[in-house]
Design a protein around this motif. Structure first.
Motif, PDB file in Angstrom:
ATOM      1  N   ASN A   1       0.823  -1.206   0.000  1.00 52.77           N
ATOM      2  CA  ASN A   1       0.000   0.000   0.000  1.00 52.77           C
ATOM      3  C   ASN A   1       0.863   1.265   0.000  1.00 52.77           C
ATOM      4  O   ASN A   1       1.933   1.300   0.604  1.00 52.77           O
ATOM      5  CB  ASN A   1      -0.936   0.008   1.215  1.00 52.77           C
ATOM      6  CG  ASN A   1      -0.216  -0.378   2.483  1.00 52.77           C
ATOM      7  OD1 ASN A   1       0.357  -1.470   2.558  1.00 52.77           O
ATOM      8  ND2 ASN A   1      -0.206   0.495   3.465  1.00 52.77           N
ATOM      9  N   GLU A   2       0.420   2.294  -0.706  1.00 54.61           N
ATOM     10  CA  GLU A   2       1.039   3.615  -0.668  1.00 54.61           C
ATOM     11  C   GLU A   2      -0.046   4.676  -0.794  1.00 54.61           C
ATOM     12  O   GLU A   2      -1.230   4.339  -0.835  1.00 54.61           O
ATOM     13  CB  GLU A   2       2.173   3.750  -1.707  1.00 54.61           C
ATOM     14  CG  GLU A   2       2.002   2.962  -2.976  1.00 54.61           C
ATOM     15  CD  GLU A   2       1.508   3.759  -4.151  1.00 54.61           C
ATOM     16  OE1 GLU A   2       0.408   4.368  -4.049  1.00 54.61           O
ATOM     17  OE2 GLU A   2       2.177   3.713  -5.195  1.00 54.61           O
ATOM     18  N   THR A   3       0.370   5.930  -0.783  1.00 53.25           N
ATOM     19  CA  THR A   3      -0.601   7.027  -0.724  1.00 53.25           C
ATOM     20  C   THR A   3      -1.636   6.960  -1.856  1.00 53.25           C
ATOM     21  O   THR A   3      -2.770   7.368  -1.673  1.00 53.25           O
ATOM     22  CB  THR A   3       0.133   8.395  -0.807  1.00 53.25           C
ATOM     23  OG1 THR A   3       1.356   8.261  -0.093  1.00 53.25           O
ATOM     24  CG2 THR A   3      -0.689   9.513  -0.210  1.00 53.25           C
ATOM     25  N   PHE A   4      -1.238   6.436  -3.014  1.00 52.83           N
ATOM     26  CA  PHE A   4      -2.142   6.489  -4.169  1.00 52.83           C
ATOM     27  C   PHE A   4      -2.837   5.174  -4.482  1.00 52.83           C
ATOM     28  O   PHE A   4      -3.492   5.039  -5.500  1.00 52.83           O
ATOM     29  CB  PHE A   4      -1.372   7.012  -5.391  1.00 52.83           C
ATOM     30  CG  PHE A   4      -0.853   8.399  -5.161  1.00 52.83           C
ATOM     31  CD1 PHE A   4      -1.711   9.484  -5.262  1.00 52.83           C
ATOM     32  CD2 PHE A   4       0.459   8.608  -4.766  1.00 52.83           C
ATOM     33  CE1 PHE A   4      -1.255  10.773  -5.001  1.00 52.83           C
ATOM     34  CE2 PHE A   4       0.927   9.887  -4.508  1.00 52.83           C
ATOM     35  CZ  PHE A   4       0.066  10.976  -4.623  1.00 52.83           C
ATOM     36  N   GLY A   5      -2.673   4.217  -3.594  1.00 57.27           N
ATOM     37  CA  GLY A   5      -3.364   2.956  -3.855  1.00 57.27           C
ATOM     38  C   GLY A   5      -3.143   1.947  -2.754  1.00 57.27           C
ATOM     39  O   GLY A   5      -2.125   1.992  -2.058  1.00 57.27           O
TER      40      GLY A   5
ATOM     41  N   TYR B   1       9.340  12.023  -1.080  1.00 57.19           N
ATOM     42  CA  TYR B   1       8.714  11.130  -0.107  1.00 57.19           C
ATOM     43  C   TYR B   1       9.698  10.021   0.304  1.00 57.19           C
ATOM     44  O   TYR B   1      10.617   9.672  -0.438  1.00 57.19           O
ATOM     45  CB  TYR B   1       7.423  10.537  -0.682  1.00 57.19           C
ATOM     46  CG  TYR B   1       7.658   9.640  -1.878  1.00 57.19           C
ATOM     47  CD1 TYR B   1       7.756   8.260  -1.726  1.00 57.19           C
ATOM     48  CD2 TYR B   1       7.817  10.167  -3.153  1.00 57.19           C
ATOM     49  CE1 TYR B   1       8.002   7.436  -2.817  1.00 57.19           C
ATOM     50  CE2 TYR B   1       8.060   9.357  -4.247  1.00 57.19           C
ATOM     51  CZ  TYR B   1       8.151   7.998  -4.070  1.00 57.19           C
ATOM     52  OH  TYR B   1       8.409   7.197  -5.151  1.00 57.19           O
TER      53      TYR B   1
ATOM     54  N   ARG C   1       5.623  -1.649  -4.890  1.00 62.24           N
ATOM     55  CA  ARG C   1       4.205  -2.042  -4.937  1.00 62.24           C
ATOM     56  C   ARG C   1       3.974  -3.115  -5.998  1.00 62.24           C
ATOM     57  O   ARG C   1       3.052  -3.925  -5.898  1.00 62.24           O
ATOM     58  CB  ARG C   1       3.366  -0.792  -5.249  1.00 62.24           C
ATOM     59  CG  ARG C   1       1.869  -1.015  -5.168  1.00 62.24           C
ATOM     60  CD  ARG C   1       1.146   0.308  -5.055  1.00 62.24           C
ATOM     61  NE  ARG C   1      -0.274   0.084  -4.819  1.00 62.24           N
ATOM     62  CZ  ARG C   1      -1.205   0.176  -5.762  1.00 62.24           C
ATOM     63  NH1 ARG C   1      -0.871   0.487  -6.991  1.00 62.24           N
ATOM     64  NH2 ARG C   1      -2.470  -0.060  -5.463  1.00 62.24           N
TER      65      ARG C   1
END
Ligand code: XUL
Ligand code: MN
Length: 342
Positions: free
Chosen positions: A17-21, A246, A287
């Motif tokens: 998981n990351e900020t955009f998904g 980031y 990811r």
């Protein structure tokens, strides 16, 4: 002669998981991760408090210790040790705006409660090390806190931890930003300065992370050296980072190979590990990485470290001395590049 012992945390094998998904890899149970850590050549495990005791907010202090003892037995079974415990103060709603630098007394008290439970858990797991990644100790909105008071309050929190148990040691893991916008304790220098203001500076040291130094615009090996000069490098988090953006937690050495060489060199030259310090690999898989091979980044980080160690051992100090004498640093630089590439 430096003897390196390698450690990772359960968070280093994540779902992607990351900020955009969201993540797309399945969650691996803790016990399975620990078994795999041993298989891929790790010597120890790093813990957040709730990695060891998942539901700790709803448990009694005794139940927390008992649960942690069971985790210790599990580690023993695999022949692994616990390196440190880090209170996870960045998750809970109450510590959204900082734990030790919280503006509300209730939230501060919660942060202290979690920190003291981390000490209990550390003792049960057989380690003296409490690692403080000061994730939210700073501001999202500069005018929301009295910065001087907040920083002194952070020192008070450290004192409470040090006073709670005379054996416990604090490792500050500084980071200049993310998730907090403006950190109050962003660099190794800040960590040492605040440590010097506590009731027992001899029990406050540093864990320096490659990516965090890069995020602060600093050179990781120079940061290691700065801490080593005062006997304060009690842990490292090796990884890599592509510039000031980031936090990437890339595999060690994949972005800045020469910098990685210099990090291994300074650790080796200064017998890092002789007092039980560990080489932590704080890396995260991309990811895109398939679930079947989701430990690859850890395996690669250790392999790259060991390959660079071989290069470091071949470093020709006589040649270096000669180049320095001649002021021919261009010659020395080419030698280093040849050594790394050769
Ligand atoms: C975050 C980070 C953490 C700490 C442990 O940037 O590095 O994983 O190392 O809490
Ligand atoms: Mn880290």
């Amino acid at each position: 002669m430096a003897q390196f012992r390698f450690t990772v945390g359960p968070w280093n094998v994540h779902e992607g998981n990351e900020t955009f998904g969201p993540g797309h890899r399945p969650t691996i149970p803790f016990e399975e991760k620990v078994k795999k850590f041993k298989e891929i050549g790790m010597d120890g495990v790093q813990f957040h408090d709730d990695d060891a005791v998942p539901d700790m907010n709803n448990m009694t202090e005794k139940a927390i210790i008992d649960y942690a003892k069971d985790v210790k037995a599990l580690l023993d079974k695999q022949g692994l040790f616990a390196e440190f415990v880090a209170p996870r103060l960045w998750f809970d709603r109450r510590t959204n705006d900082g734990g030790y630098t919280a503006t509300s007394k209730e939230d501060y008290d919660f942060a202290i409660w979690r920190s003291l439970r981390s000490v209990d858990i550390a003792k049960a797991l057989g380690t003296k090390k409490i690692q403080l990644w000061l994730a939210r100790e700073g501001t999202l909105c500069a005018e929301s806190k009295n910065p001087v008071k907040a920083i002194q309050q952070m020192r008070d929190a450290f004192n409470t931890i040090l006073n709670y148990d005379p054996e416990i040691q604090i490792l500050i893991e500084p980071k200049p930003n993310e998730p907090v916008d403006k950190s109050y304790c962003g660099t190794a220098g800040h960590g040492l300065a605040i440590g010097a203001q506590t009731v027992d500076p001899s029990r406050v040291g540093l864990c320096i992370e490659t990516a965090h130094s890069v995020l602060a615009g600093l050179d990781p090996s120079a940061d290691f050296a700065f801490a080593l000069a005062w006997g304060k490098l009690w842990g490292v988090h090796l990884n890599d980072q592509n510039g000031i953006r980031y936090d990437q937690d890339k595999t060690f050495g994949v972005e800045n190979l020469r910098s990685a060489f210099d990090q291994v060199k300074v650790l080796y030259e200064n017998n890092f590990g002789d007092k039980g310090e560990c080489v932590g690999l704080d890396v995260k898989a991309m990811r895109t990485q398939p679930a079947e091979d989701c430990y690859r980044h850890i395996i690669n980080s250790k392999a790259i470290f060991l390959k660079l160690l071989e290069k470091v051992k071949k470093f020709d100090y006589k040649f270096q001395e000669q180049c320095v004498k001649e002021r021919n640093l261009e010659k020395l630089e080419m030698y280093v590049i040849d050594l790394i590439l050769g």
